[in-house]
Design an enzyme around this catalytic site. Structure first.
Site, PDB file in Angstrom:
ATOM      1  N   LYS A  53     -24.910  12.558 -32.029  1.00 42.57           N
ATOM      2  CA  LYS A  53     -25.450  12.662 -33.386  1.00 42.57           C
ATOM      3  C   LYS A  53     -26.373  11.481 -33.680  1.00 42.57           C
ATOM      4  CE  LYS A  53     -21.578  15.329 -35.120  1.00 42.57           C
ATOM      5  NZ  LYS A  53     -20.208  15.325 -35.625  1.00 42.57           N
ATOM      6  N   GLN A  97     -16.150  11.637 -38.966  1.00 46.72           N
ATOM      7  CA  GLN A  97     -15.808  12.487 -37.822  1.00 46.72           C
ATOM      8  C   GLN A  97     -14.333  12.892 -37.868  1.00 46.72           C
ATOM      9  OE1 GLN A  97     -18.123  13.527 -35.386  1.00 46.72           O
ATOM     10  NE2 GLN A  97     -16.445  14.828 -34.718  1.00 46.72           N
ATOM     11  N   ASP A 120     -21.769  17.319 -44.247  1.00 40.13           N
ATOM     12  CA  ASP A 120     -20.896  18.242 -43.515  1.00 40.13           C
ATOM     13  C   ASP A 120     -20.586  19.474 -44.375  1.00 40.13           C
ATOM     14  OD1 ASP A 120     -20.096  18.041 -40.912  1.00 40.13           O
ATOM     15  OD2 ASP A 120     -18.495  16.588 -41.270  1.00 40.13           O
TER      16      ASP A 120
END
Ligand code: NDP
Length: 289
Positions: A53, A97, A120
């Site tokens: 990422k 994460q 997200d």
């Protein structure tokens, strides 16, 4: 019939090129979008994702902020980091994460993220906005899955869509997006009866289960479009490890009209959509073009 393979790698690369162009325009106005990724602990798979990422964030011209916290980090300490990122004007997107270590309540952390920076798309505000079709940040994997579908079928109105899996991060949001496209949507899960028959009714079949090659070729309607979200590591008889999806690819390819491979399907689109969400968040928050 041999199915068309939907090339997620190529589509993700096109999306990143378009994003790099958008980022350059923002930078010319003095706005460099920034994505902060927080990793708690040393889960090897998470480390690979986070590295990937960060690399792609920089490649499209954005700023990458990485926070690596020890596995025994307390919930309070993680919430303090999120709080700082919420108020940091250089940060447009925050991603914590998952999974998080057991001592941390992931829902509490997600809810602490400023919804405008929740790239997200997991914050209840964004979930609610997506559900009522009023905007909101769409989670990356569902958005990537939809873009892959659109690459082979621009008008999905009236089609029967079956989503296998009802998680908050994949199954449910994918189903919402398909409903918005005008599909008749069925969500199947571990309690569903006669899953093969449910799957066989699908013009669009999305597999988000986490069970290697569970969906067989005989479960697929001839001519269906299959999106395989699953990523499962399996070891063959020779001890060699490889990634497979939730769909038995070699069987499905003989029946479907189009199918995503694993790897190289939904995975690359997920990260590209994370970058897309960050660029959008920067535009909305900082009033770029
Ligand atoms: P979860 O474990 O959270 O959810 C799995 C879902 O599958 C549940 O709803 C469960 O039903 C259902 N399920 C499990 N077993 C069966 C069965 N035998 N028959 C029917 N349904 C079943 O997984 P996620 O949604 O987080 O992920 C799904 C897959 O997608 C995983 O392989 C994951 O690695 C992959 N993934 C890939 C991403 C990518 O970027 N490509 C991103 C995120 C996930 P129930 O609710 O009844 O328990």
């Amino acid at each position: 019939m041999t199915a068309q393979i939907i090339d997620g790698k190529a589509l993700a690369s096109q999306l990143r090129a378009a994003l790099a162009h958008d980022v350059a325009k923002l930078v010319s106005k003095g706005i460099r979008p920034g994505l902060a990724v927080v990793l708690v602990g040393d889960d090897p798979a998470s480390q690979v994702y986070v590295r990937s990422k960060a690399k792609q964030t920089v490649e499209v011209g954005m700023e990458s902020f990485e926070y690596r916290l020890a596995a025994d980090t307390t919930e309070a300490d993680l919430l303090a980091v999120v709080d700082k990122l919420n108020t940091n004007q250089s940060v447009d997107g925050i991603l914590v994460q998952l999974p998080l270590p057991a001592q941390i309540d992931a829902d509490k952390v997600i809810r602490a993220i400023d919804p405008a920076k929740d790239v997200d798309g997991f914050h209840p505000i964004n979930v609610g906005l997506t559900t009522i079709g009023a905007g909101g940040i769409v989670p990356c994997t569902p958005l990537g899955s939809l873009m892959l579908l659109r690459a082979v079928r621009s008008d999905m109105s009236g089609l029967n869509a079956v989503v296998v899996g009802r998680s908050n991060i994949v199954g449910k949001p994918v189903a919402q997006l398909l409903l918005k496209e005008g599909c008749t949507v069925t969500i199947a899960h571990s309690k569903s009866r006669d899953l093969p028959a449910i799957a066989r009714a699908a013009d669009i079949l999305v597999a988000a289960v986490g069970r290697p090659e569970m969906i067989r070729g005989t479960w697929i309607k001839p001519g269906a479009i299959v999106i395989d979200v699953g990523i499962n590591r399996v070891t063959d008889e020779t001890g060699k490890s490889r990634l497979v999806g939730d769909v038995a690819f070699a069987e499905a390819i003989e029946v479907a009209q189009a199918i995503t491979p694993v790897p190289g399907g939904v995975g690359p689109m997920t990260i590209a959509c994370l970058l897309k969400n960050t660029v959008e968040a920067a535009r909305v928050r900082r009033g770029g073009f």
